[in-house]
Scaffold this active site. Sequence first.
Site, PDB file in Angstrom:
ATOM      1  N   HIS B 137       0.853  -1.189   0.000  1.00  0.00           N
ATOM      2  CA  HIS B 137       0.000   0.000   0.000  1.00  0.00           C
ATOM      3  C   HIS B 137       0.884   1.232   0.000  1.00  0.00           C
ATOM      4  CE1 HIS B 137      -1.689   3.210   2.699  1.00  0.00           C
ATOM      5  NE2 HIS B 137      -2.554   3.235   1.714  1.00  0.00           N
ATOM      6  N   ASN B 139       0.483   5.782  -0.351  1.00  0.00           N
ATOM      7  CA  ASN B 139      -0.367   6.968  -0.500  1.00  0.00           C
ATOM      8  C   ASN B 139       0.474   8.205  -0.255  1.00  0.00           C
ATOM      9  OD1 ASN B 139      -1.929   9.091   1.379  1.00  0.00           O
ATOM     10  ND2 ASN B 139      -3.340   8.312  -0.149  1.00  0.00           N
ATOM     11  N   SER B 296     -13.978   3.214  -5.788  1.00  0.00           N
ATOM     12  CA  SER B 296     -12.555   3.580  -5.845  1.00  0.00           C
ATOM     13  C   SER B 296     -11.916   3.397  -4.475  1.00  0.00           C
ATOM     14  CB  SER B 296     -12.390   5.027  -6.310  1.00  0.00           C
ATOM     15  OG  SER B 296     -12.805   5.166  -7.648  1.00  0.00           O
TER      16      SER B 296
END
Lengths: 333, 333
Positions: B137, B139, B296
């Site tokens: 992950h 971000n 999303s």
Amino acid sequence: MTTEVSTATQAQQAKSQHTLAPSGSMRARMEALIRQKQNEIVGAMEKIDGKQFFRDHWERPDGTGEGITAAIEDGNVIERGGALISVVHGKLPEAAVRKMRENHSSLRDKPDGDLPYWVCGLSMIMHPRNPMAPTVHLNYRYFETQNEDGSPQAWWFGGGADLTPYYLFEEDAKLFHKCLKNACDKYDPRYYPDFKAWCDKYFVNHHRGEARGIGGIFFDDLVDEDPEKVFSFVTACFNAFLESYPVILERRKDMPFTPEQKQWQLIRRGRYVEFNLLHDRGTQFGILAPGARIESILISLPLNVSWRYNFHPKEGSEEAKLVEVLKSPREWV
Amino acid sequence: MTTEVSTATQAQQAKSQHTLAPSGSMRARMEALIRQKQNEIVGAMEKIDGKQFFRDHWERPDGTGEGITAAIEDGNVIERGGALISVVHGKLPEAAVRKMRENHSSLRDKPDGDLPYWVCGLSMIMHPRNPMAPTVHLNYRYFETQNEDGSPQAWWFGGGADLTPYYLFEEDAKLFHKCLKNACDKYDPRYYPDFKAWCDKYFVNHHRGEARGIGGIFFDDLVDEDPEKVFSFVTACFNAFLESYPVILERRKDMPFTPEQKQWQLIRRGRYVEFNLLHDRGTQFGILAPGARIESILISLPLNVSWRYNFHPKEGSEEAKLVEVLKSPREWV
């Protein structure tokens, strides 16, 4: 199957505190009721499934609670399911009492400070293997706060039951609601319409604008001048489940289905997980409580789940018909 | 693949507001960076997978935002994954500003009232098919509030990256952390230890007393006298991912595995879902926002997930070795 065994002394203390409830008290009777109904429900499910549930008896090491998790995984009919009872007591901190007062009027005129409480309940969920058979959930509980001498102070019942089909069979929805309505109507004509509306309002995946399923009843803070009336009503609610769900499961468990229909079930189960983890106050409260029995709480989650990007059923399909109903709850009886 | 098309006027408004950002502004540069890094990441993943991602461009009907969801399902290597960019602006209500001030010091001396803001970011998650390959992950985002003339007022960067293996390969954990540490060390010797600790503290399934994975870095509210330095650091963080994860995925994607090992992966993916839905503030904030793009946001959830009652790996097994590390985070470099 595991059993958490506390020390002999702690267990003894726990037992003596349980049996302190006078034999005719609501505590003793509700505890007896959930034990009996757990056996009846598990018995009814085992009869349909052909495979035995396992039973996991637990006691809190400090003697403040115990319970039995009866569960099944990889059954012939039920993919995953559980019927859990718990009987727990302790002291509510003042802040928790204050918070609780907002929703429980019988607590409002009670003194400040830590408050002894006692609660017992049965929670149940069944996720059948066959996508034609609906998932079902039920929970009934009794909550009591106590005076210094252990006598009941404030008390209430809460709970409900709701059905989550993957394919809509109107006769199933009608039978489930009809049995609940009959149970309600014997006690108060306002119960069914009020509790049906409460259920439709509670079990909603707000982020998707759709209900979890086709509802049932939901209530909290249920009191009455006559506690016997409420106890008897809750008993009738248990029976409404026993009169409807086994019939529905028998109808659906051996129906043929395609891999695509199984896939649809797995996607819808993702929605079930989303509701339970994102929105269900019971799950969140349970999980965040210190010493929570995570595995028992999360027996509510299905064995297999799938997420797919932007999956929308074809217009006019059986799947689309279900989603339509989830978007605007219907009256069934 | 769908495209939500706003009316021509609305789209025009949106475009003109985006291009209002002076070409050398941080807004324009960060937007260009996330677009470029989305292409690089998707390109790197497609090269390994052999299957193309689909792209789903969206615009808010009122012209206040747009984005591209690039995702893959049922790939050869990646079971489900997505790399999403979004560029959104609007007005923060006063209450939200007040709440934000608690964690963002640069907002503290700003005037009360609604506050124009602008935010862009890239979120990415990859769930590989092979249980020997870890989920990852990432971000990174840039947030800015604006003066009446559109010039930047307060601003900060936030983000991070973390790795969630199902089987622990120390060389993978070391490579992932080493690349992040190298990126950090070029800018500030405190970055890596601080952001590694922050990551270990954030990605925790508190209800299970275990970390989601073996960590990485996490930061929020990152500001500096020199904005260039932070922008350059975030660019280096993106590159740290591109230098490590594709290598790890190549190492693991074709390793043999048993059905039991696949089953273990599915159970661990349940933990991933639990973290994202129960604890992740980003997911909860995103989902509860009005007009949220649920599909999303939930591309972060795996394709297939399983829950099993009281599943504990055998003592001394590879599975138990992983759980041990999740219970007490380690230093990797």
